[in-house]
Design an enzyme around this catalytic site. Sequence first.
Site, PDB file in Angstrom:
ATOM      1  N   ARG A 166      98.305-121.946 -30.841  1.00  0.00           N
ATOM      2  CA  ARG A 166      97.268-122.832 -30.271  1.00  0.00           C
ATOM      3  C   ARG A 166      96.455-123.481 -31.399  1.00  0.00           C
ATOM      4  O   ARG A 166      96.129-124.666 -31.356  1.00  0.00           O
ATOM      5  CB  ARG A 166      96.341-122.021 -29.354  1.00  0.00           C
ATOM      6  CG  ARG A 166      96.996-121.628 -28.057  1.00  0.00           C
ATOM      7  CD  ARG A 166      96.146-120.666 -27.239  1.00  0.00           C
ATOM      8  NE  ARG A 166      96.769-120.441 -25.923  1.00  0.00           N
ATOM      9  CZ  ARG A 166      96.599-119.363 -25.193  1.00  0.00           C
ATOM     10  NH1 ARG A 166      95.824-118.375 -25.616  1.00  0.00           N
ATOM     11  NH2 ARG A 166      97.186-119.253 -24.022  1.00  0.00           N
ATOM     12  N   ARG A 195      90.179-109.896 -22.078  1.00  0.00           N
ATOM     13  CA  ARG A 195      91.423-109.122 -22.131  1.00  0.00           C
ATOM     14  C   ARG A 195      91.111-107.634 -22.143  1.00  0.00           C
ATOM     15  O   ARG A 195      91.826-106.836 -21.542  1.00  0.00           O
ATOM     16  CB  ARG A 195      92.223-109.517 -23.367  1.00  0.00           C
ATOM     17  CG  ARG A 195      92.722-110.954 -23.287  1.00  0.00           C
ATOM     18  CD  ARG A 195      93.403-111.393 -24.548  1.00  0.00           C
ATOM     19  NE  ARG A 195      93.911-112.753 -24.457  1.00  0.00           N
ATOM     20  CZ  ARG A 195      93.234-113.831 -24.857  1.00  0.00           C
ATOM     21  NH1 ARG A 195      92.023-113.716 -25.361  1.00  0.00           N
ATOM     22  NH2 ARG A 195      93.781-115.025 -24.756  1.00  0.00           N
ATOM     23  N   HIS A 246      93.921-110.094 -30.542  1.00  0.00           N
ATOM     24  CA  HIS A 246      94.275-111.202 -29.641  1.00  0.00           C
ATOM     25  C   HIS A 246      93.188-111.162 -28.561  1.00  0.00           C
ATOM     26  O   HIS A 246      93.318-110.471 -27.557  1.00  0.00           O
ATOM     27  CB  HIS A 246      95.665-110.975 -29.041  1.00  0.00           C
ATOM     28  CG  HIS A 246      95.970-111.886 -27.879  1.00  0.00           C
ATOM     29  ND1 HIS A 246      95.916-113.252 -27.959  1.00  0.00           N
ATOM     30  CD2 HIS A 246      96.334-111.611 -26.596  1.00  0.00           C
ATOM     31  CE1 HIS A 246      96.235-113.777 -26.783  1.00  0.00           C
ATOM     32  NE2 HIS A 246      96.480-112.802 -25.938  1.00  0.00           N
ATOM     33  N   ASP A 282      97.760-117.321 -30.298  1.00  0.00           N
ATOM     34  CA  ASP A 282      96.520-117.937 -30.801  1.00  0.00           C
ATOM     35  C   ASP A 282      96.825-118.786 -32.040  1.00  0.00           C
ATOM     36  O   ASP A 282      96.262-119.865 -32.224  1.00  0.00           O
ATOM     37  CB  ASP A 282      95.508-116.843 -31.169  1.00  0.00           C
ATOM     38  CG  ASP A 282      95.467-115.766 -30.116  1.00  0.00           C
ATOM     39  OD1 ASP A 282      94.507-115.700 -29.347  1.00  0.00           O
ATOM     40  OD2 ASP A 282      96.437-114.991 -30.040  1.00  0.00           O
TER      41      ASP A 282
HETATM   42  N1  LIG Z   1      99.941-111.354 -25.112  1.00  0.00           N
HETATM   43  C1  LIG Z   1      99.722-112.576 -24.670  1.00  0.00           C
HETATM   44  O1  LIG Z   1      99.594-113.503 -25.464  1.00  0.00           O
HETATM   45  C2  LIG Z   1      99.637-112.785 -23.181  1.00  0.00           C
HETATM   46  C3  LIG Z   1      99.627-114.070 -22.626  1.00  0.00           C
HETATM   47  C4  LIG Z   1      99.580-114.202 -21.241  1.00  0.00           C
HETATM   48  C5  LIG Z   1      99.507-113.070 -20.443  1.00  0.00           C
HETATM   49  N2  LIG Z   1      99.501-111.831 -21.028  1.00  0.00           N
HETATM   50  C6  LIG Z   1      99.405-110.591 -20.265  1.00  0.00           C
HETATM   51  O2  LIG Z   1     100.660-110.275 -19.710  1.00  0.00           O
HETATM   52  C7  LIG Z   1     100.453-109.411 -18.590  1.00  0.00           C
HETATM   53  C8  LIG Z   1     101.246-109.909 -17.412  1.00  0.00           C
HETATM   54  O3  LIG Z   1     100.720-111.134 -16.967  1.00  0.00           O
HETATM   55  P1  LIG Z   1     101.388-111.899 -15.731  1.00  0.00           P
HETATM   56  O4  LIG Z   1     100.659-113.170 -15.579  1.00  0.00           O
HETATM   57  O5  LIG Z   1     102.870-111.888 -15.874  1.00  0.00           O
HETATM   58  O6  LIG Z   1     100.982-110.908 -14.536  1.00  0.00           O
HETATM   59  P2  LIG Z   1     101.699-110.798 -13.125  1.00  0.00           P
HETATM   60  O7  LIG Z   1     100.716-110.141 -12.220  1.00  0.00           O
HETATM   61  O8  LIG Z   1     102.296-112.117 -12.730  1.00  0.00           O
HETATM   62  O9  LIG Z   1     102.913-109.795 -13.409  1.00  0.00           O
HETATM   63  C9  LIG Z   1     102.721-108.456 -13.710  1.00  0.00           C
HETATM   64  C10 LIG Z   1     103.897-107.694 -13.115  1.00  0.00           C
HETATM   65  O10 LIG Z   1     103.793-106.323 -13.518  1.00  0.00           O
HETATM   66  C11 LIG Z   1     104.298-105.542 -12.456  1.00  0.00           C
HETATM   67  N3  LIG Z   1     103.881-104.161 -12.573  1.00  0.00           N
HETATM   68  C12 LIG Z   1     102.664-103.610 -12.348  1.00  0.00           C
HETATM   69  N4  LIG Z   1     102.715-102.285 -12.552  1.00  0.00           N
HETATM   70  C13 LIG Z   1     103.973-101.986 -12.931  1.00  0.00           C
HETATM   71  C14 LIG Z   1     104.653-100.781 -13.276  1.00  0.00           C
HETATM   72  N5  LIG Z   1     104.011 -99.594 -13.267  1.00  0.00           N
HETATM   73  N6  LIG Z   1     105.960-100.843 -13.593  1.00  0.00           N
HETATM   74  C15 LIG Z   1     106.618-102.039 -13.588  1.00  0.00           C
HETATM   75  N7  LIG Z   1     106.025-103.206 -13.255  1.00  0.00           N
HETATM   76  C16 LIG Z   1     104.731-103.169 -12.929  1.00  0.00           C
HETATM   77  C17 LIG Z   1     103.741-106.251 -11.209  1.00  0.00           C
HETATM   78  O11 LIG Z   1     104.462-105.874 -10.030  1.00  0.00           O
HETATM   79  C18 LIG Z   1     103.898-107.715 -11.578  1.00  0.00           C
HETATM   80  O12 LIG Z   1     105.148-108.248 -11.119  1.00  0.00           O
HETATM   81  C19 LIG Z   1      98.926-109.405 -18.362  1.00  0.00           C
HETATM   82  O13 LIG Z   1      98.383-108.246 -18.950  1.00  0.00           O
HETATM   83  C20 LIG Z   1      98.457-110.633 -19.085  1.00  0.00           C
HETATM   84  O14 LIG Z   1      97.106-110.547 -19.489  1.00  0.00           O
HETATM   85  C21 LIG Z   1      99.579-111.687 -22.365  1.00  0.00           C
END
Ligand SMILES: NC(=O)c1ccc[n+]([C@@H]2O[C@H](COP(=O)([O-])OP(=O)(O)OC[C@H]3O[C@@H](n4cnc5c(N)ncnc54)[C@H](O)[C@@H]3O)[C@@H](O)[C@H]2O)c1
Length: 323
Positions: A160, A97, A184, A157
């Site tokens: 899980r 991450r 995380h 987490d």
């Molecule tokens: N916190 C958690 O427990 C957890 C769990 C899963 C995923 N995540 C995180 O969530 C984030 C998103 O994951 P995802 O699978 O949805 O990714 P994704 O690529 O499917 O979606 C990300 C979106 O962000 C948009 N984006 C990028 N730059 C942008 C900006 N400047 N303004 C507005 N939108 C913008 C993209 O166009 C895309 O649609 C990642 O960082 C991932 O690691 C966190």
Amino acid sequence: MPQTAPQEESRPVRIAIVGAGHVGSTFAYALLMGGLAAEIVLIDANRARAEGEAMDLNHAVPFTHPTRIWAGDFADCAGAAITVLTAGAGQKPGQSRLDCIRDNAGIWREIVPAIARNNPRGLLLVATNPVDVLTYAAWKLSGLPAARVLGSGTILDTARFRFLLSQHFGVDAHSVHAYIVGEHGDSEVPVWSLANIAGMRLPDYCRAQGLPYDREQMQKIFESTRDAAYRIIECKGATYYAVAAGLMRITQAILRHQETVLSVSSLIENYHGISDVCLSLPAVVDRGGVRRVLPLELDETEIASLRRSAAVLEKTIAALDLS
Ligand SMILES: NC(=O)c1ccc[n+]([C@@H]2O[C@H](COP(=O)([O-])OP(=O)(O)OC[C@H]3O[C@@H](n4cnc5c(N)ncnc54)[C@H](O)[C@@H]3O)[C@@H](O)[C@H]2O)c1
């Protein structure tokens, strides 16, 4: 005398979601199914993506709850009770991450001030990774009070962990009380000393049930918890259902002022020498955001592990130069 409700209490509950990718759109779907919000606005750098998701979600409205859903821009964050940040690059197979920080910190400098300018009174809920570092950056870049900036942290987490423990012990996950704290990510910490079922610490529970308390198996359960995202990303490219459910739980605690204890990421001050960093500890969440962080009575090993986790995050935060 007729009572006039304050304006913000009479307006429909709006949730703004910045980033309409896997996590953002799954959360929007969960919100719609749960009927928690009257208005959902999706904001994405890829406008077509946000529009497509909004259309698809709108077509579910006749089956679910009256909800106004649209693809908008940062001006639409105005008046949102919560702006949920899911924009940015996710982990690629094999990436940690923390490896996502370079791309996502750049996005943060662009989007967080725009959100705060349009909505100085709402809450920010961060899901983008590395979530603890970006929660801290969102606090700094927004200028909002720390209580109103929180991250999903180790809520996932912890879920899980509880699920895997529930499978091992043969009880419902709701009946397993155990937390993952700290980052995380790879340095996260399982709180074995306080984990319990029906108030019985796990070794006591095993003794009462005539079962062996298998430390090696417990370690495997923790490793499967910590490494779950790597495995899911290998299998299907991204994780989104469970985190969306976690974001729902946090949103519900905020909107319904539930004072729920959740392992969200928030600013930590003066906890076993840990200060000025965002990480997860169980905290009371209500309509004001993080009401208070609960100072867990950890054992010496856990305190040392938590300090190491905080140090990893502090190093990444320092490299961002947010001053
Ligand atoms: N916190 C958690 O427990 C957890 C769990 C899963 C995923 N995540 C995180 O969530 C984030 C998103 O994951 P995802 O699978 O949805 O990714 P994704 O690529 O499917 O979606 C990300 C979106 O962000 C948009 N984006 C990028 N730059 C942008 C900006 N400047 N303004 C507005 N939108 C913008 C993209 O166009 C895309 O649609 C990642 O960082 C991932 O690691 C966190």
